[in-house]
Write an enzyme that holds these catalytic residues in place. Structure first.
Site, mmCIF file in Angstrom:
data_model
loop_
_atom_site.group_PDB
_atom_site.id
_atom_site.type_symbol
_atom_site.label_atom_id
_atom_site.label_comp_id
_atom_site.label_asym_id
_atom_site.label_seq_id
_atom_site.Cartn_x
_atom_site.Cartn_y
_atom_site.Cartn_z
ATOM 1 N N ASP A 46 45.846 27.484 39.680
ATOM 2 C CA ASP A 46 45.366 27.779 41.027
ATOM 3 C C ASP A 46 44.634 26.524 41.534
ATOM 4 O O ASP A 46 45.251 25.656 42.181
ATOM 5 C CB ASP A 46 44.446 29.024 40.948
ATOM 6 N N SER A 51 42.330 41.801 42.505
ATOM 7 C CA SER A 51 41.538 40.862 41.725
ATOM 8 C C SER A 51 40.173 41.507 41.524
ATOM 9 O O SER A 51 39.453 41.737 42.487
ATOM 10 C CB SER A 51 41.420 39.550 42.507
ATOM 11 N N LYS A 59 44.363 42.102 38.043
ATOM 12 C CA LYS A 59 43.838 40.803 37.593
ATOM 13 C C LYS A 59 42.342 40.955 37.421
ATOM 14 O O LYS A 59 41.682 41.517 38.289
ATOM 15 C CB LYS A 59 44.173 39.744 38.646
ATOM 16 N N GLU A 85 45.193 32.640 34.389
ATOM 17 C CA GLU A 85 45.053 31.765 35.555
ATOM 18 C C GLU A 85 43.888 30.787 35.374
ATOM 19 O O GLU A 85 42.783 31.189 35.024
ATOM 20 C CB GLU A 85 44.829 32.660 36.789
ATOM 21 N N ASP A 108 41.852 35.695 35.222
ATOM 22 C CA ASP A 108 41.586 34.463 35.973
ATOM 23 C C ASP A 108 40.219 33.929 35.565
ATOM 24 O O ASP A 108 39.206 34.606 35.741
ATOM 25 C CB ASP A 108 41.610 34.764 37.482
ATOM 26 N N GLY A 119 44.693 34.823 46.979
ATOM 27 C CA GLY A 119 43.865 35.251 48.106
ATOM 28 C C GLY A 119 42.507 34.593 48.051
ATOM 29 O O GLY A 119 42.096 34.081 46.999
ATOM 30 N N LYS A 143 48.100 29.191 47.402
ATOM 31 C CA LYS A 143 47.259 29.644 48.502
ATOM 32 C C LYS A 143 47.477 28.632 49.612
ATOM 33 O O LYS A 143 47.170 27.448 49.430
ATOM 34 C CB LYS A 143 45.781 29.639 48.102
ATOM 35 N N LYS A 162 38.690 38.927 36.473
ATOM 36 C CA LYS A 162 38.014 37.641 36.331
ATOM 37 C C LYS A 162 37.379 37.600 34.942
ATOM 38 O O LYS A 162 36.817 38.608 34.481
ATOM 39 C CB LYS A 162 36.931 37.517 37.397
HETATM 40 O O1 OSB Z 1 40.501 32.318 42.111
HETATM 41 O O2 OSB Z 1 41.898 33.570 43.030
HETATM 42 C C1 OSB Z 1 40.768 33.102 42.999
HETATM 43 C C2 OSB Z 1 38.574 34.736 45.686
HETATM 44 C C3 OSB Z 1 37.878 33.637 46.140
HETATM 45 C C4 OSB Z 1 38.088 32.412 45.556
HETATM 46 C C5 OSB Z 1 39.004 32.277 44.507
HETATM 47 C C6 OSB Z 1 39.721 33.376 44.055
HETATM 48 C C7 OSB Z 1 39.474 34.630 44.637
HETATM 49 C C8 OSB Z 1 40.112 35.864 44.193
HETATM 50 C C9 OSB Z 1 40.198 36.992 45.177
HETATM 51 O O3 OSB Z 1 40.512 36.047 43.068
HETATM 52 C C10 OSB Z 1 41.566 37.186 45.678
HETATM 53 C C11 OSB Z 1 41.624 38.076 46.889
HETATM 54 O O4 OSB Z 1 41.429 37.588 48.024
HETATM 55 O O5 OSB Z 1 41.874 39.258 46.705
HETATM 56 MG MG MG Z 2 42.285 32.006 40.968
#
Ligand code: OSB
Ligand code: MG
Length: 369
Positions: free
Chosen positions: A238, A135, A161, A213, A188, A290, A262, A163
């Site tokens: 999510d 991510s 992925k 996402e 995402d 995650g 999650k 953001k």
């Molecule tokens: O939206 O998936 C998410 C990290 C913190 C809070 C929300 C998200 C995330 C990540 C990181 O995208 C995922 C990871 O732990 O690698």
């Molecule tokens: Mg997410």
């Protein structure tokens, strides 16, 4: 089995790189750990709550308070036959799934150890390695983004992925596709858009994304269904999915075609399993998200992702993606094909480096009956 006492701790851990999402930027992580004392043995667990109420209303502070004030007094000293018994005792507390999940997952790992099984096998897992992706946070420039992706691909990650947020979406994804037309790519938005942006978001269809996402707000199941009717790219939820009920309603409405599970967000392994099953029955794949976990939470995610309907790579990167030194041994490392191996030892399957945890601890308290 009986939980005799629980130690709560907050650690302070520096992320190797600042992590930026549509919520903001983060440099330090303050993981909340729980250590259950069961039959004179320690069982570690992790609460994934964030530092501020952005991703969820839960924070490290609220989770500490709900654990200490309500959840732990309800379960300490009680005989518990399984995780469902724990869920029943937690049920009067509305929400606060991350606080609940920390105990539920640690207790489930203790049950697995007691049953002399690795956690993955205890949960019904069917794999000895799980596929992972990375991510990648919002970057200051497109060049940095492309460098970051290049480095992740070179390390062996097979699913990228990124953001996105308004102002960092069509242009960024277009630049990625120009350089990497074939990679498995997804985005995402962490709820950064509204249904008014539907026409804008529909432009993402041309990038052949694996999924988009959480484009809209957590409570907007109906709007997600409307958006999905206007785009080809599969929507994945999510933040919107906090329970099996949410999953069922989202699928009934057509609000998504994929679910990110999650375990922290939904209250633990038992609820994760229910969501997994609902999605499987609807022919909808799930994957494991995650929350910038330490190795303890990572071990839980790896175990969960061995269930059969986890059919897409998770955000379960290796320990060295976020941490200079993980608090578990052995650390999770990236294996061939962009996978992580599932621990084979009984229970959680990784050893907690207690000395390191001690050095990183900034707050601790023992809760007993
Ligand atoms: O939206 O998936 C998410 C990290 C913190 C809070 C929300 C998200 C995330 C990540 C990181 O995208 C995922 C990871 O732990 O690698
Ligand atoms: Mg997410």
């Amino acid at each position: 089995m009986k939980i005799d006492a629980v130690e709560l701790r907050v650690l302070k851990m520096r992320l190797l790189k600042p992590f930026r999402t549509s919520f903001g930027v983060q440099q330090d992580r303050y993981p909340l750990l729980v250590r259950l004392e069961i039959d004179g043995r320690s069982q570690w667990g992790e609460c994934v709550a964030g530092e501020g109420p952005w991703y969820s209303y839960e924070t490290v502070e609220t989770a500490w308070q709900i654990l200490k004030g309500y959840l732990l007094p309800a379960v300490i000293g009680r005989d518990l036959v399984n995780a469902e018994a724990l869920e029943t005792l937690f049920a009067p507390v509305r929400g606060h799934h991350m606080a609940k999940a920390a105990i539920e997952m640690a207790f489930t790992a203790a049950l697995a150890e007691h049953a002399r099984k690795p956690l993955a096998k205890f949960l019904g897992g069917v794999r000895d390695r799980v596929e992972t992706g990375v991510s990648i946070g919002i970057q200051s420039t497109v060049d940095e983004l492309l460098d970051n992706i290049g480095a992740s691909l070179a390390q062996g990650y097979r699913r990228i992925k990124v953001k996105i947020e308004p102002g960092w979406d069509v242009m960024a994804l277009g630049a990625i596709r120009e350089q990497y037309p074939e990679i498995t790519l997804m985005a995402d938005a962490n709820a950064a858009y509204g249904l008014d942006d539907a026409d804008h978001l529909a432009q993402l269809d041309r990038f052949g994304l694996l999924m988009l996402e959480q484009p809209l707000a957590a409570g907007d199941l109906v709007d997600h269904a409307a958006l999905q009717r206007q785009m080809r790219t599969p929507i994945c939820l999510d933040e919107s999915i906090e329970s099996a009920r949410d999953a069922r309603q989202a699928l009934e409405l057509g609000a998504c075609q994929v679910i990110n599970i999650k375990p922290g967000r939904v209250g633990g392994f038992a609820e994760s399993r229910r969501i997994h099953d609902i999605a499987a029955n609807a022919g909808v794949p799930v994957w494991c998200g995650g929350m910038l976990e330490t190795g303890i939470g990572r071990a839980c995610n790896v175990a969960l992702a061995t269930l059969p309907n986890f059919r897409l790579p998770g955000d379960i990167s290796a320990s060295d993606r976020y941490w200079a030194e993980d608090i578990i041994e052995p650390p999770f490392t990236l294996q061939r094909g962009g996978t992580v191996s599932v621990p084979t030892r009984w229970g959680l399957g990784v050893r907690v480096k207690v000395d390191l945890v001690e050095r990183l601890t900034v707050r601790r308290e023992m809760i007993s009956a």
